[in-house]
Write a protein that holds these residues in place. Structure first.
Motif, PDB file in Angstrom:
ATOM      1  N   ARG A 177      -6.683  -2.743   6.495  1.00 51.16           N
ATOM      2  CA  ARG A 177      -5.711  -1.846   5.867  1.00 51.16           C
ATOM      3  C   ARG A 177      -6.322  -1.003   4.763  1.00 51.16           C
ATOM      4  O   ARG A 177      -5.765   0.012   4.378  1.00 51.16           O
ATOM      5  CB  ARG A 177      -4.568  -2.657   5.263  1.00 51.16           C
ATOM      6  CG  ARG A 177      -3.667  -3.217   6.296  1.00 51.16           C
ATOM      7  CD  ARG A 177      -2.718  -4.215   5.734  1.00 51.16           C
ATOM      8  NE  ARG A 177      -2.314  -5.109   6.797  1.00 51.16           N
ATOM      9  CZ  ARG A 177      -2.956  -6.201   7.125  1.00 51.16           C
ATOM     10  NH1 ARG A 177      -4.025  -6.568   6.443  1.00 51.16           N
ATOM     11  NH2 ARG A 177      -2.575  -6.939   8.131  1.00 51.16           N
ATOM     12  N   LEU A 178      -7.445  -1.456   4.240  1.00 51.12           N
ATOM     13  CA  LEU A 178      -8.046  -0.735   3.112  1.00 51.12           C
ATOM     14  C   LEU A 178      -9.128   0.234   3.571  1.00 51.12           C
ATOM     15  O   LEU A 178      -9.821   0.813   2.754  1.00 51.12           O
ATOM     16  CB  LEU A 178      -8.603  -1.734   2.091  1.00 51.12           C
ATOM     17  CG  LEU A 178      -7.566  -2.726   1.558  1.00 51.12           C
ATOM     18  CD1 LEU A 178      -8.201  -3.724   0.611  1.00 51.12           C
ATOM     19  CD2 LEU A 178      -6.436  -1.986   0.852  1.00 51.12           C
ATOM     20  N   LYS A 209       0.820  -1.200   0.000  1.00 53.53           N
ATOM     21  CA  LYS A 209       0.000   0.000   0.000  1.00 53.53           C
ATOM     22  C   LYS A 209       0.862   1.263   0.000  1.00 53.53           C
ATOM     23  O   LYS A 209       0.579   2.215  -0.703  1.00 53.53           O
ATOM     24  CB  LYS A 209      -0.893  -0.027   1.243  1.00 53.53           C
ATOM     25  CG  LYS A 209      -2.126   0.804   1.091  1.00 53.53           C
ATOM     26  CD  LYS A 209      -2.888   0.836   2.371  1.00 53.53           C
ATOM     27  CE  LYS A 209      -3.110   2.265   2.765  1.00 53.53           C
ATOM     28  NZ  LYS A 209      -3.575   2.400   4.119  1.00 53.53           N
ATOM     29  N   ARG A 216     -14.271  -6.477   6.296  1.00 58.26           N
ATOM     30  CA  ARG A 216     -13.337  -5.748   5.424  1.00 58.26           C
ATOM     31  C   ARG A 216     -11.901  -5.940   5.904  1.00 58.26           C
ATOM     32  O   ARG A 216     -11.645  -6.173   7.075  1.00 58.26           O
ATOM     33  CB  ARG A 216     -13.658  -4.249   5.466  1.00 58.26           C
ATOM     34  CG  ARG A 216     -14.994  -3.888   4.856  1.00 58.26           C
ATOM     35  CD  ARG A 216     -14.860  -3.503   3.392  1.00 58.26           C
ATOM     36  NE  ARG A 216     -13.918  -2.410   3.193  1.00 58.26           N
ATOM     37  CZ  ARG A 216     -14.242  -1.126   3.278  1.00 58.26           C
ATOM     38  NH1 ARG A 216     -15.475  -0.768   3.577  1.00 58.26           N
ATOM     39  NH2 ARG A 216     -13.337  -0.198   3.061  1.00 58.26           N
TER      40      ARG A 216
END
Lengths: 272, 569
Positions: free
Chosen positions: B426-427, A214, B423
């Protein structure tokens, strides 16, 4: 027990990080560190390869002596030496035991010692070279001998990221420890505890991979805007970047000394 | 002269369902210092990426419209050319530093573009941002503020005439944020650099910017001079942006007034006739059960060149049951070390740390995990599973707690994570991540919770939300310790404030004793919330929130008017 704990304290992730960075960047002012990377490559090409083809004990002993001296000159971190010794002893010992099991006797000692010496020479040569070149120098050197810019950049960048990666790994590892449950009994030879730690040490890599993926988005964008792609495609940039690399008298001196020394050792070996 | 013009731009990221920018038009003049405001997801960052050509060259999505930067149409010029016009400092600026040493990083762009004087350019850039004397230091040895300055230097090394900074305040403590803004001000005024900041801390906008753009849902709502922009209180509220506290206070008292936007204006705006003695209302301190004791604790860590760096110097402190402690002080004052010592992860070099009667030296950290929870500043470091629910239940499951599912359900509900439980943490957005990390901590059912900067990197609306959740913690645990720079949180939440500086505790008191003590604030590098500062300067009793101030001011005015009337009679 107390001793084991002290050793364990020394082997913390933090300590490993410090040693790694020191090995990579910390030895900038030794004689060896001031040599041109190309000198180091040539030198390493010899001492990293030739020992495999030599069977003369005296010659090998001479080389080993030289390697020990250069290792001292490179001020290699004690941890690395310790790991190396552990590896060498472990390997030699295991081969010895295996040979005994399959009916060998003390005559295997000699070839084993020879093999260990060879491996030691090569390992010490590698340590000398890589401790004396910080990643920047290594990557500049590789660029100079014609490797693509991407490769040399990756090496330098990898080291730039190493401390933050280790730190993040450490945090994840601690998260596992703080939320997990350590085995209540250590078990014979601490086997329960060892299994527990090995398991979380492995599991900790997964979150690290995800978060690194990320974060790299910003890095990639920044590289784009800061022109690294442009640099890879323009030879002029390479020339500017590498203009500080020069082969000087100390490089010739070092190589000449190495050749002289090896000739000397070779002659002694011939005499006996 | 018009420097940037954006005409009818619509943009959709590849794979996205709807456009992030919808028919956006905006012009920016040369020499402006402009703020772009808007809630999360309103398209602010995307707008800025139009300017250095990352859109449409790097992100090849559906792009229409025309962007001209300094006479260059971005769709016809490469990112390389546009980089000479536009410098960009990211919100996660650490990831844009790619070289190991300071000067190497500052001169990275000039080198890449083949400028033979790259080193001088790097040095000049470092000088312009006032970051000198660190040329050969390693990146990982720098503090957060220094890293930001370096990112800034790297961005201006090519001497662009446009500089974009994405949320400088979010990642830095208030003192460093102010330093950054002072640097930007100099770049703007002395060197004529046009500066674009993405910012929702309106107090900084009022102080430094001259223009402000409001974005909402992919559209530019307006561009106005700062004063006009910030007094549109209702409109900003509706977009979840909070004007400066002085503006809010004045607006609540009388929306028709000309509203102040800076502290100084606020002092002139509000008048209190009768100077009231600043009575310090001392809360009685009741000695209760002590939870943690530090006895002459010394702590240091090894730096990369194997030298020891002293962090804590002979600390004595006791945490009591019922404490809500705010641990304040500059970066590097030793706040995190103090907290980590309580988790047993690190042991004191000298002295003793006792947690609920257990000496931390005698037990592994796993033992203390049942008593103390430490919640990291960066929530991502707490996510060890691939979805929220698994992370929250990890601790309970490892301990084979019966009926843990029900417990997990109620915690997820408490932190409003029920819909997000499947979920990947990290997103999620910053606020959601923070809620997840709090939930993970609470699920460990500790006696003491330690929070490291729980409100950093959040926009103000989310910050308020998190503050509310933190308030709810006090029912569940015996003591909470928060290390923070967020003085609003400190003022509204803490019942005990410990001020640290250079590894020592320089004050241990409550909000009255801290915020009244101007010298202390200065010494420790703290900045009181604007509304508190205002009430102090007006000579009123200290007020910790806008609502309290409005109520108190009304009262004072009534009394003043009453007093005046009786005098004239």
């Amino acid at each position: 027990m107390d001793y084991a704990r002290k050793l364990f304290d020394k082997l913390s992730v933090e300590q490993v990080k410090i040693e790694l960075l020191n090995t990579a960047y910390g030895n900038g002012n030794t004689f060896l560190a001031r040599l041109d990377p190309r000198t180091m490559f040539i030198w390493y090409l010899f001492f990293g390869l030739v020992p495999w083809f030599i069977h003369d004990e005296i010659l090998l002993a001479g080389m080993l002596l030289f390697m020990i001296v250069t290792t001292i000159m490179a001020r290699v971190s004690p941890l690395i030496i310790f790991i190396l010794c552990l590896g060498l002893l472990g390997q030699g010992g295991y081969l010895l035991i295996v040979s005994f099991l399959f009916g060998g006797d003390l005559t295997v000692m000699m070839p084993l010692i020879l093999l260990t010496i060879k491996v030691s020479i090569i390992s010490l040569a590698s340590i000398t070279v890589f401790c004396s070149m910080d990643p920047e120098k290594l990557s500049d050197g590789l660029l100079k001998i014609g490797l693509p810019g991407q490769v040399s950049f990756s090496i330098a960048y990898g080291y730039r990221m190493l401390p933050s990666l280790i730190e993040e790994y450490h945090h994840v590892f601690l998260s596992f420890r703080l939320r997990g449950k350590a085995p209540e009994k250590h078990g014979i030879f601490y086997y329960r505890s060892i299994i527990y730690f090995v398991k979380i040490a492995m599991l900790s890599f997964y979150p690290l991979l995800l978060s690194t993926a990320k974060r790299s988005r910003t890095t990639v964008e920044a590289l784009e805007t800061r022109g690294s792609l442009y640099a890879f495609n323009h030879p002029k940039v390479k020339a500017i970047k590498l203009q500080h690399l020069k082969i000087e008298w100390r490089d010739y001196g070092f190589l000449a000394f190495s050749i002289l020394y090896m000739t000397f050792v070779f002659m002694i070996a011939r005499m006996y | 002269m018009t420097l940037i013009s954006i005409e009818n731009v619509t943009f959709q990221y590849p794979g996205a369902e709807k456009p992030v920018l919808k028919d956006v038009s905006l012009t920016i003049e040369e020499g402006e210092f402009i703020a772009i405001m808007g809630s999360n997801g309103s398209g602010k960052s995307t707008l800025c990426k139009l300017l250095n050509g990352l859109i449409p060259h790097y992100y090849v999505g559906d792009f229409s419209g025309k962007v001209t930067v300094n006479g260059l149409e971005t769709s016809e010029h490469k990112v390389a050319e546009l980089s000479h016009q536009v410098g960009y400092v990211y919100q996660d600026f650490e990831n844009q530093l790619v070289r190991p040493r300071v000067l190497e990083d500052a001169s990275f762009a000039p080198l890449n573009y083949g400028l033979s004087d790259y080193k001088e350019r790097g040095k000049r850039a470092l000088m312009r941002v006032g970051f000198v004397g660190h040329e050969d230091e390693f990146i990982w040895q720098l503090s957060g503020g220094q890293k930001h300055l370096l990112a800034l230097a790297g961005a201006i090394a090519l001497e662009p005439n446009i500089l974009i900074i994405d949320e400088p305040v979010a990642q830095l403590d208030p003192q460093h944020a102010e330093e950054i803004y002072e640097v930007l001000k100099v770049l703007n005024e002395r060197d004529g650099v046009t500066i674009i900041v993405i910012e929702h801390h309106t107090e900084f906008i009022a102080e430094y910017c001259d223009q402000a753009v409001l974005m909402h849902d992919g559209e530019v709502v307006w561009k106005r001079p700062v004063r006009e922009a910030l007094v549109a209180v209702e409109e900003l509220y509706s977009k979840q942006i909070y004007p400066p506290q002085v503006t809010q206070a004045a607006y609540h008292l009388n929306p028709e007034d000309t509203l102040p936007i800076k502290l100084q204006e606020g002092i002139q705006h509000f008048t209190v006739h009768e100077e009231k003695g600043s009575a310090v209302s001392q809360e009685m301190k009741i000695e209760t059960e002590s939870l943690v004791t530090f006895e002459d604790v010394h702590f240091s860590y090894k730096t990369i060149n194997r030298k020891k760096k002293k962090i804590l110097k002979g600390l004595h402190v006791t945490l009591q049951k019922g404490d809500r402690i705010a641990l304040v002080g500059n970066n590097g004052a030793g706040k995190s070390s103090l907290m980590r010592l309580m988790t047993g992860l690190v042991k004191p070099e000298k002295g003793k740390v006792n947690v609920k009667g257990l000496d931390t030296r005698d037990y592994p950290p796993e033992r203390f995990a049942d008593l103390v929870t430490y919640i990291y500043q960066n929530p991502e470091e707490m996510f060890i599973e691939d979805n929220v629910r698994k992370d929250v239940e990890f601790f309970l499951k490892a301990r084979k707690v019966e009926n843990y599912e029900r417990q997990v359900d109620s915690i997820l509900a408490q932190f409003e994570l029920t819909d997000l439980q499947d979920r990947d943490s990290r997103l999620m957005s910053g606020g959601q991540q923070r809620r997840a990390s709090l939930a993970i901590g609470v699920a460990m059912n500790p006696s003491i919770i330690l929070l490291d900067e729980p409100t950093a990197n959040l926009d103000i609306a989310t910050r308020k939300h998190i503050t509310k959740l933190i308030h709810s913690l006090k029912e569940q645990v015996e003591a909470v310790v928060i290390a923070t720079h967020d003085m609003q949180l400190v003022a509204e939440w803490a019942n005990r404030i410990i001020v640290m500086k250079d590894g020592e505790i320089i004050h241990d008191g409550n909000r009255e004793s801290v915020f009244f003590n101007h010298k202390l604030l200065e010494l420790a590098g703290l900045k009181a919330p604007q509304i508190l500062e205002l009430s102090r300067m007006l000579g009123m009793e200290l007020q910790y929130s806008v609502d309290d101030f409005v109520a108190a001011y009304r009262k004072v005015r009534e009394r003043d008017e009453h007093g005046l009337r009786t005098q004239t009679v």
